[in-house]
Design an enzyme around this catalytic site. Structure first.
Site, PDB file in Angstrom:
ATOM      1  N   ARG A  54       0.867  -1.177   0.000  1.00 39.93           N
ATOM      2  CA  ARG A  54       0.000   0.000   0.000  1.00 39.93           C
ATOM      3  C   ARG A  54       0.901   1.224   0.000  1.00 39.93           C
ATOM      4  O   ARG A  54       2.113   1.099   0.006  1.00 39.93           O
ATOM      5  CB  ARG A  54      -1.023  -0.009   1.150  1.00 39.93           C
ATOM      6  CG  ARG A  54      -0.723  -0.786   2.366  1.00 39.93           C
ATOM      7  CD  ARG A  54       0.415  -0.277   3.171  1.00 39.93           C
ATOM      8  NE  ARG A  54       0.266   1.139   3.456  1.00 39.93           N
ATOM      9  CZ  ARG A  54       1.247   1.975   3.671  1.00 39.93           C
ATOM     10  NH1 ARG A  54       2.520   1.568   3.654  1.00 39.93           N
ATOM     11  NH2 ARG A  54       1.045   3.246   3.919  1.00 39.93           N
ATOM     12  N   GLY A  55       0.275   2.401  -0.002  1.00 42.64           N
ATOM     13  CA  GLY A  55       1.065   3.631  -0.076  1.00 42.64           C
ATOM     14  C   GLY A  55       1.187   4.048  -1.544  1.00 42.64           C
ATOM     15  O   GLY A  55       1.474   3.206  -2.408  1.00 42.64           O
ATOM     16  N   GLN A 208      -1.700   1.955  10.127  1.00 39.58           N
ATOM     17  CA  GLN A 208      -0.423   2.000   9.390  1.00 39.58           C
ATOM     18  C   GLN A 208       0.662   2.745  10.163  1.00 39.58           C
ATOM     19  O   GLN A 208       1.845   2.491   9.965  1.00 39.58           O
ATOM     20  CB  GLN A 208      -0.613   2.677   8.016  1.00 39.58           C
ATOM     21  CG  GLN A 208      -1.397   1.859   7.020  1.00 39.58           C
ATOM     22  CD  GLN A 208      -2.853   2.286   7.004  1.00 39.58           C
ATOM     23  OE1 GLN A 208      -3.406   2.641   8.038  1.00 39.58           O
ATOM     24  NE2 GLN A 208      -3.493   2.237   5.853  1.00 39.58           N
ATOM     25  N   ASP A 249      -1.688  11.131  -1.231  1.00 35.13           N
ATOM     26  CA  ASP A 249      -2.074  10.113  -2.208  1.00 35.13           C
ATOM     27  C   ASP A 249      -2.483  10.738  -3.539  1.00 35.13           C
ATOM     28  O   ASP A 249      -2.445  10.081  -4.570  1.00 35.13           O
ATOM     29  CB  ASP A 249      -3.216   9.266  -1.637  1.00 35.13           C
ATOM     30  CG  ASP A 249      -2.742   8.518  -0.398  1.00 35.13           C
ATOM     31  OD1 ASP A 249      -2.242   7.403  -0.543  1.00 35.13           O
ATOM     32  OD2 ASP A 249      -2.796   9.099   0.703  1.00 35.13           O
ATOM     33  N   ASN A 259      -4.963  12.646   1.679  1.00 38.75           N
ATOM     34  CA  ASN A 259      -4.079  11.747   2.424  1.00 38.75           C
ATOM     35  C   ASN A 259      -4.960  10.933   3.370  1.00 38.75           C
ATOM     36  O   ASN A 259      -6.175  11.134   3.452  1.00 38.75           O
ATOM     37  CB  ASN A 259      -3.014  12.554   3.186  1.00 38.75           C
ATOM     38  CG  ASN A 259      -1.887  11.678   3.700  1.00 38.75           C
ATOM     39  OD1 ASN A 259      -1.299  10.903   2.939  1.00 38.75           O
ATOM     40  ND2 ASN A 259      -1.578  11.755   4.978  1.00 38.75           N
ATOM     41  N   LYS A 260      -4.344  10.026   4.093  1.00 44.93           N
ATOM     42  CA  LYS A 260      -5.081   9.102   4.964  1.00 44.93           C
ATOM     43  C   LYS A 260      -6.080   9.843   5.860  1.00 44.93           C
ATOM     44  O   LYS A 260      -5.789  10.924   6.367  1.00 44.93           O
ATOM     45  CB  LYS A 260      -4.078   8.305   5.801  1.00 44.93           C
ATOM     46  CG  LYS A 260      -4.648   7.231   6.683  1.00 44.93           C
ATOM     47  CD  LYS A 260      -5.560   6.250   5.972  1.00 44.93           C
ATOM     48  CE  LYS A 260      -4.909   5.520   4.825  1.00 44.93           C
ATOM     49  NZ  LYS A 260      -5.864   4.731   4.010  1.00 44.93           N
TER      50      LYS A 260
HETATM   51  O1  MRU Z   1      -4.402   3.165   2.427  1.00 45.35           O
HETATM   52  P1  MRU Z   1      -2.922   3.285   2.281  1.00 45.35           P
HETATM   53  O2  MRU Z   1      -2.142   2.670   3.371  1.00 45.35           O
HETATM   54  O3  MRU Z   1      -2.439   2.914   0.898  1.00 45.35           O
HETATM   55  O4  MRU Z   1      -2.789   4.856   2.411  1.00 45.35           O
HETATM   56  C1  MRU Z   1      -1.725   5.522   1.937  1.00 45.35           C
HETATM   57  C2  MRU Z   1      -0.970   6.067   3.029  1.00 45.35           C
HETATM   58  O5  MRU Z   1      -0.211   5.357   3.640  1.00 45.35           O
HETATM   59  C3  MRU Z   1      -1.098   7.451   3.415  1.00 45.35           C
HETATM   60  O6  MRU Z   1      -2.199   8.126   3.035  1.00 45.35           O
HETATM   61  C4  MRU Z   1       0.218   8.127   3.188  1.00 45.35           C
HETATM   62  O7  MRU Z   1       0.334   9.139   4.086  1.00 45.35           O
HETATM   63  C5  MRU Z   1       0.438   8.588   1.799  1.00 45.35           C
HETATM   64  S1  MRU Z   1       1.027   7.367   0.786  1.00 45.35           S
HETATM   65  C6  MRU Z   1       2.576   7.868   0.442  1.00 45.35           C
END
Ligand code: MRU
Length: 368
Positions: A54-55, A208, A249, A259-260
């Site tokens: 993920r990320g 996370q 993201d 972002n998250k």
């Molecule tokens: O749902 P995920 O774990 O793929 O979410 C992404 C993230 O980990 C965050 O939003 C992060 O801060 C940005 S990804 C570089």
């Protein structure tokens, strides 16, 4: 980055069998370090949608490797182009918010279309996937160098006392191919002996922060403390946070950043307490086609079980437990959008800029 004494990236081709992709299966961290092998485009699609990886950056790099496998599969089918397009569609459908996914798949399709014969297409697909992964790692390294000066300045102002940095979710090396975005300046500062300490938001529902960011920081030896998601505001009111750095993201051309989930609330608290709030991202996370993040960014909604259940180590075994009344409804929005006005600056591989269209385009004039 380091895992124990060994250096890893998050994704690579198996040395003896370069048609096999190796990933760190992040569902088992921090308790077990498991490497998974992916053999088909379908397996890659599952690895992205079920969050083995993920990320934003890593989703992009994995999709690029997925398109390399799709090219191999297509070369064995009657209709090369049809299989390739279907695979592109499948990979793009795995997760909606991180723009790196669409960006990487389109870049692969463009590269593959520049040559005519299947043999050439196979060569260029592999080369481009490797290039996208290397580029992601290099961009993150440069984000680290560009963000370093911000931390150095705060450290100087504090006469070398500890700089307290708050981060949300995991925008670390596990979210990219290497180094991370939000963590890259932290790793650079730590390597140079600047005294730092990181507040790690647990980041419900998938944790996370608590499971991945903490694991990364521990492996690199960076001092850190995990906090419940709602703690940041209190720490800021009491002078215990010097700056916030998060990842992103998808960022619009005027600087709104998805972002998250929970990032927006941290940005509001930072603004209220005059604490600098930075978003670190490689250029592959800009969505140049859109301006209004709140109206135009699709926010992923995931299974409500991720909210209702928690997973962790219990008596040496990974267990999933229900933490809500069984019959209550739960909603699981994966991301939120922090408007540009709440962001002090964007840390990119080309430099740091304010979150507005003029300054962003000064760094990326080819997008004017
Ligand atoms: O749902 P995920 O774990 O793929 O979410 C992404 C993230 O980990 C965050 O939003 C992060 O801060 C940005 S990804 C570089």
């Amino acid at each position: 980055m380091k895992v124990g004494e060994k250096n890893y990236r998050t994704i690579w081709l198996k040395e003896e069998e370069p048609k096999v992709i190796c990933i760190i299966d992040q569902r088992h961290l921090p308790h077990h370090f498991i490497i998974e092998e992916l053999h088909t485009t379908n397996e890659v699609a599952v690895a992205i949608s079920d969050m083995h990886i993920r990320g934003a950056g890593l989703i992009g790099a994995t999709a690029a490797y997925g398109m390399y496998l799709a090219t191999i599969e297509a070369s064995e089918k009657k209709s090369f182009e049809e299989h390739l397009q279907q695979s592109a569609k499948l990979l793009k459908s795995t997760r909606p918010t991180a723009v790196n996914l669409e960006w990487a798949v389109n870049r692969m399709l463009d590269a593959i279309s520049t040559v005519q014969f299947v043999d050439e297409k196979l060569i260029i697909a592999k080369k481009t996937a490797l290039f996208i992964a290397d580029e992601d790692a290099n961009h993150c390294k440069n984000i680290g160098l560009n963000g370093l000066s911000i931390i150095e300045e705060i450290s100087k102002k504090k006469n070398g006392e500890i700089v307290n940095i708050l981060t949300h979710c995991n925008a670390g090396w596990l979210a990219f191919v290497d180094h991370g975005s939000a963590t890259a300046p932290i790793y650079e500062a730590f390597a140079r002996g600047i005294k730092i300490h990181v507040w790690v938001d647990e980041t419900r529902p998938r944790n996370q922060g608590a499971s991945l960011t903490a694991w990364e920081l521990l492996n690199q030896g960076v001092p850190h403390t995990i906090i419940a998601d709602n703690t940041g505001g209190h720490l800021m009111q009491h002078g215990m946070v010097d700056m916030v750095i998060t990842g992103a993201d998808r960022v619009t051309r005027i600087g709104d950043a998805a972002n998250k989930i929970g990032t927006y609330l941290k940005a509001l608290a930072a603004k209220d307490n005059q604490i600098p709030f930075y978003v670190a991202l490689p250029s592959s996370t800009f969505d140049w086609k859109i301006s209004d993040g709140i109206k135009q960014i699709q926010i992923e909604e995931r299974n409500s079980d991720e909210v209702k259940y928690m997973t962790g180590l219990c008596d040496g075994e990974i267990k999933k437990i229900l933490v809500t009344p069984e019959k209550s409804n739960a909603a699981n929005y994966g991301f939120d959008v922090t408007p540009a006005r709440l962001i002090t600056g964007l840390i990119t591989e080309r430099g740091v800029c304010k979150a507005n269209e003029k300054e962003i385009l000064n760094l990326f004039p080819e997008q004017k």
